[in-house]
Design an enzyme around this catalytic site. Structure first.
Site, PDB file in Angstrom:
ATOM      1  N   GLY A 227       8.982   5.876   6.486  1.00 46.38           N
ATOM      2  CA  GLY A 227      10.897   5.682   6.676  1.00 46.38           C
ATOM      3  C   GLY A 227      10.783   4.721   7.517  1.00 46.38           C
ATOM      4  O   GLY A 227      12.630   3.978   7.873  1.00 46.38           O
ATOM      5  N   PHE A 228      10.127   3.531   8.509  1.00 46.09           N
ATOM      6  CA  PHE A 228      10.503   2.400   8.818  1.00 46.09           C
ATOM      7  C   PHE A 228      10.156   1.032   8.246  1.00 46.09           C
ATOM      8  O   PHE A 228      10.125  -0.059   8.891  1.00 46.09           O
ATOM      9  CB  PHE A 228       9.770   2.374  10.433  1.00 46.09           C
ATOM     10  N   GLY A 229       9.240   0.988   6.804  1.00 45.41           N
ATOM     11  CA  GLY A 229       9.113   0.022   5.984  1.00 45.41           C
ATOM     12  C   GLY A 229       7.739   0.266   5.460  1.00 45.41           C
ATOM     13  O   GLY A 229       7.623   1.568   5.395  1.00 45.41           O
ATOM     14  N   LYS A 230       7.456  -1.173   4.864  1.00 47.01           N
ATOM     15  CA  LYS A 230       6.709  -0.956   3.852  1.00 47.01           C
ATOM     16  C   LYS A 230       5.329  -0.937   4.559  1.00 47.01           C
ATOM     17  O   LYS A 230       5.185  -2.286   5.261  1.00 47.01           O
ATOM     18  CB  LYS A 230       7.183  -2.056   2.893  1.00 47.01           C
ATOM     19  N   VAL A 231       4.389  -1.209   3.811  1.00 49.72           N
ATOM     20  CA  VAL A 231       2.633  -0.619   4.595  1.00 49.72           C
ATOM     21  C   VAL A 231       1.711  -2.461   3.568  1.00 49.72           C
ATOM     22  O   VAL A 231       1.906  -2.013   1.885  1.00 49.72           O
ATOM     23  CB  VAL A 231       2.105  -0.196   4.871  1.00 49.72           C
TER      24      VAL A 231
ATOM     25  N   ASP B 105       4.734  14.693  10.178  1.00 49.78           N
ATOM     26  CA  ASP B 105       4.719  14.521   8.728  1.00 49.78           C
ATOM     27  C   ASP B 105       3.504  14.439   7.947  1.00 49.78           C
ATOM     28  O   ASP B 105       2.721  13.568   7.725  1.00 49.78           O
ATOM     29  CB  ASP B 105       5.291  13.038   8.491  1.00 49.78           C
TER      30      ASP B 105
ATOM     31  N   LYS C 213       2.843  -3.315   8.595  1.00 50.71           N
ATOM     32  CA  LYS C 213       3.379  -2.429   8.699  1.00 50.71           C
ATOM     33  C   LYS C 213       4.558  -3.193   9.571  1.00 50.71           C
ATOM     34  O   LYS C 213       4.922  -3.214  10.492  1.00 50.71           O
ATOM     35  CB  LYS C 213       3.052  -0.910   9.457  1.00 50.71           C
TER      36      LYS C 213
ATOM     37  N   LEU D 109       0.860  -1.567  -0.295  1.00 52.89           N
ATOM     38  CA  LEU D 109       0.769  -0.257  -0.554  1.00 52.89           C
ATOM     39  C   LEU D 109       0.493   0.881  -0.825  1.00 52.89           C
ATOM     40  O   LEU D 109       0.432   2.216   0.021  1.00 52.89           O
ATOM     41  CB  LEU D 109      -0.667  -0.120   1.343  1.00 52.89           C
ATOM     42  N   GLY D 110       2.000   0.957   0.180  1.00 53.41           N
ATOM     43  CA  GLY D 110       2.984   2.266   0.379  1.00 53.41           C
ATOM     44  C   GLY D 110       4.518   1.813   1.150  1.00 53.41           C
ATOM     45  O   GLY D 110       3.922   1.194   1.804  1.00 53.41           O
TER      46      GLY D 110
END
Length: 613
Positions: free
Chosen positions: A300-304, A417, A318, A296-297
């Site tokens: 900064g700390f990984g993929k979702v 953010d 996440k 999905l996206g």
């Protein structure tokens, strides 16, 4: 003699060791016991299909609840039309507190081993086909408060051992084939029902076979009086508690583990241990082995990843990929703690988490309509466009979410953010502020902190970009840019505008058009003129107030909420216009002294320091 003493010590140690082994119930043993129950109940293939015998931890299985130590504490299998029998192996679940199997067609006898469930507080086997006697071992369950065996085919006498249950509040044995004398002390239980049996409710001291509380007759007036009294009493008590907490907070401030929600919200304090612990295998299967097609996206700390749980619940998983780096694991723990206590209808709720030696994962609800950025700029042909009323509701909902983070959490939470991509939309297109990966807990005694700059270019406040100092006013700036995205449908930074003008930043672009009174050129063309001019102007004004250069000049989020609701905007806007005229004159004076040029920016790409969400 000394040798004999050593032998006794060795023997004692050995006995103690094996005693500890025997008293320890491993997740394997728990899973085996539950799976044995599934077999004995003759569950159909489509029933309890996620109960996997090869899975070590049963805490992820449906209808099973565990504590933070992965001990099974609750099992509820009601109205599932089972036709089998009860398994005696359930008796090893010594941490089980609630066992509910009502409304099935279970046959056979109640196992004697149920007397080993010493933590049990509620046992409900109502409305089955159970036969035989009530086990005397039930008297071992000293914590038992609710025992419901109604509407079965139990026979024999009521065991005397039930009189030794000091905490029993409800005893419902009606509609069976029980016989004999009822132990006298059982009539002292607050709620009991022995009707529709062959029991003797008389004796030397006759008693009704059903308590007044359990009576289901038509004496509606006494019931109404009791209910009214209870409601009134509860209301007074709740009012007293709220008054006490209010006065306490007025004098002592907020405690770390208590938060005050906004009106209309339920106070749902969630302890770390109460979040659902997912098994790694469960999330691996849910995301199709973390397939790229489910991404999905990336943050900064990984993929979702999008995932689907065995019960068809859609989730967003996440997967933190840098938890071993400095701040990675700490960031995970911070996010879990922070999100679990920040509960508001406009904040993304954390469902649970998963930890292994090599993985850290967070699980959220899947937002059906994805993000605001997606709905503004990535919809397919034929998809409905966000109408103006929906955009207004999104703006206000997001503002309330950020207001809660800034002003109702203690310590306050800075998002850092804020952008349209981090405002998610639920099935009703309500705004849900997501991604606390960049959020920062700020001590109430400090207004800002110097830290590594994280955020997305075009959304970052100037003081944060130049000094690394962030505060809640940093979020207010980002929110103002998000409002402009909502009105225009455009990105915060777009180099394609260089072809026509110098204003790469959306903020500068809107300011210029606003000065020129070109409202039609500002508003998203997808709205096709379907908007109220005065409301658009008000939203733009709020956005420009939020994006003032000096953080001290920006409103706080509670003011933003009020302005969006129509309070206090006119005065703030008039002040802003006076200041802006002066600033504009100064800018034009400087512009005449320097040649800004275009070449330094023409070939750059938008930089997202934190990555897309």
């Amino acid at each position: 003699m000394r040798m004999f003493s050593l032998q006794k010590m060795a023997m004692a140690f050995t006995l103690l060791f094996f005693a500890c082994l025997c008293s320890f119930v491993s997740p394997d043993a728990q899973g085996d016991a539950l799976f044995a129950l599934r077999i004995s109940l003759r569950a159909l293939p489509n029933q309890l299909s996620d109960w996997n015998q090869n899975q070590v931890n049963p805490c992820t299985w449906s209808q099973v609840i565990c504590d933070d130590k992965n001990f099974v504490t609750s099992l509820t299998l009601s109205d599932m039309n089972f036709s089998g029998t009860l398994s005696s192996r359930v008796g090893i679940l010594e941490n089980l507190k609630t066992l509910t199997l009502k409304g099935n067609g279970i046959t056979g006898e109640i196992p004697e081993d149920f007397g080993n469930l010493t933590s049990l507080t509620s046992l409900d086997l109502e409305d089955n086909q159970l036969t035989g006697r009530i086990p005397s071992t039930i008297g071992n369950l000293k914590k038992l408060q609710f025992l419901t065996l109604s509407r079965n085919k139990l026979n024999g006498t009521i065991p005397e051992s039930l009189t030794g249950l000091p905490n029993l509040l409800n005893l419902l044995l009606d509609s069976n084939s029980l016989s004999g004398q009822i132990p006298q002390s059982l009539f002292e239980i607050p709620k009991y029902n022995f009707t529709s049996n062959n029991l003797n409710c008389g004796g030397r001291q006759p008693h009704p076979c059903v308590s007044a509380v359990a009576h289901s007759g038509d004496s509606s007036k006494p019931k109404t009086g009791i209910i009214a009294g209870v409601v009134a009493g509860v209301t007074v008590v709740l009012f007293g508690i709220l008054l006490f907490l209010f006065c306490k907070d007025r004098h002592k401030g907020y405690r770390r583990d208590v938060f005050v929600d906004v009106a209309g919200e339920v106070d749902r304090r969630i302890a770390f241990g109460q979040l659902k612990r997912f098994a790694w295998r469960e999330l691996q299967l849910a995301t199709d082995n973390f397939s790229e097609k489910n991404v999905l996206g990336q943050g900064g700390f990984g993929k979702v990843y999008k995932g689907v749980l065995p019960d068809n619940t859609k989730v967003a998983v996440k997967r933190l990929t840098d938890f071993e780096s400095p701040g990675g694991d700490a960031a995970f723990q911070r996010e879990v703690e922070m999100i679990s206590v920040a509960v508001h209808r406009n904040l993304l709720r954390l469902i649970g988490f998963c930890t292994t030696q090599t993985e850290r994962l967070l699980v959220y609800p899947f937002m059906q309509n994805l993000s605001l950025a997606h709905r503004l700029r990535e919809i397919k042909a034929g998809d409905p466009v966000l109408d103006w009323e929906t955009r207004k509701r999104i703006a206000l909902g997001a503002a309330r979410g950020f207001e809660y983070l800034h002003e109702h959490c203690n310590p306050k939470i800075i998002h850092r953010d804020v952008k349209a991509a981090n405002v998610l939309l639920d099935e009703d297109f309500e705004a849900v502020v997501g991604d606390f990966g960049l959020a920062k807990l700020v001590d109430v005694r400090r207004t800002n902190v110097t830290t590594q700059v994280r955020g997305t270019m075009g959304h970052i406040a100037p003081e944060y970009l130049s000094t690394g100092k962030s505060s809640e006013r940093t979020d207010v700036f980002g929110y103002g840019i998000m409002l402009l995205e909502l009105v225009t449908g455009q990105r915060a930074i777009d180099f394609s505008r260089l072809e026509e003008e110098d204003d790469v930043l959306l903020l500068d672009h809107v300011k210029k058009l606003e000065r020129e009174k070109r409202l039609g050129a500002i508003v998203d063309k997808n709205l096709d003129g379907e908007y109220i001019k005065e409301e658009v102007e008000m939203m733009i004004q709020v956005a420009l107030l939020c994006t003032q250069g000096s953080p001290e000049d920006r409103p706080v989020m509670s003011e933003v909420v009020r302005m969006l609701e129509g309070e206090g905007l006119a005065e703030r806007w008039e002040e802003w216009q006076n200041v802006e005229v002066t600033r504009r004159h100064e800018f034009e004076r400087l512009q005449r002294r320097f040649d800004w040029g275009e070449d330094s920016m023409h070939n750059q790409d938008a930089i997202e320091l934190s990555g897309g969400r």
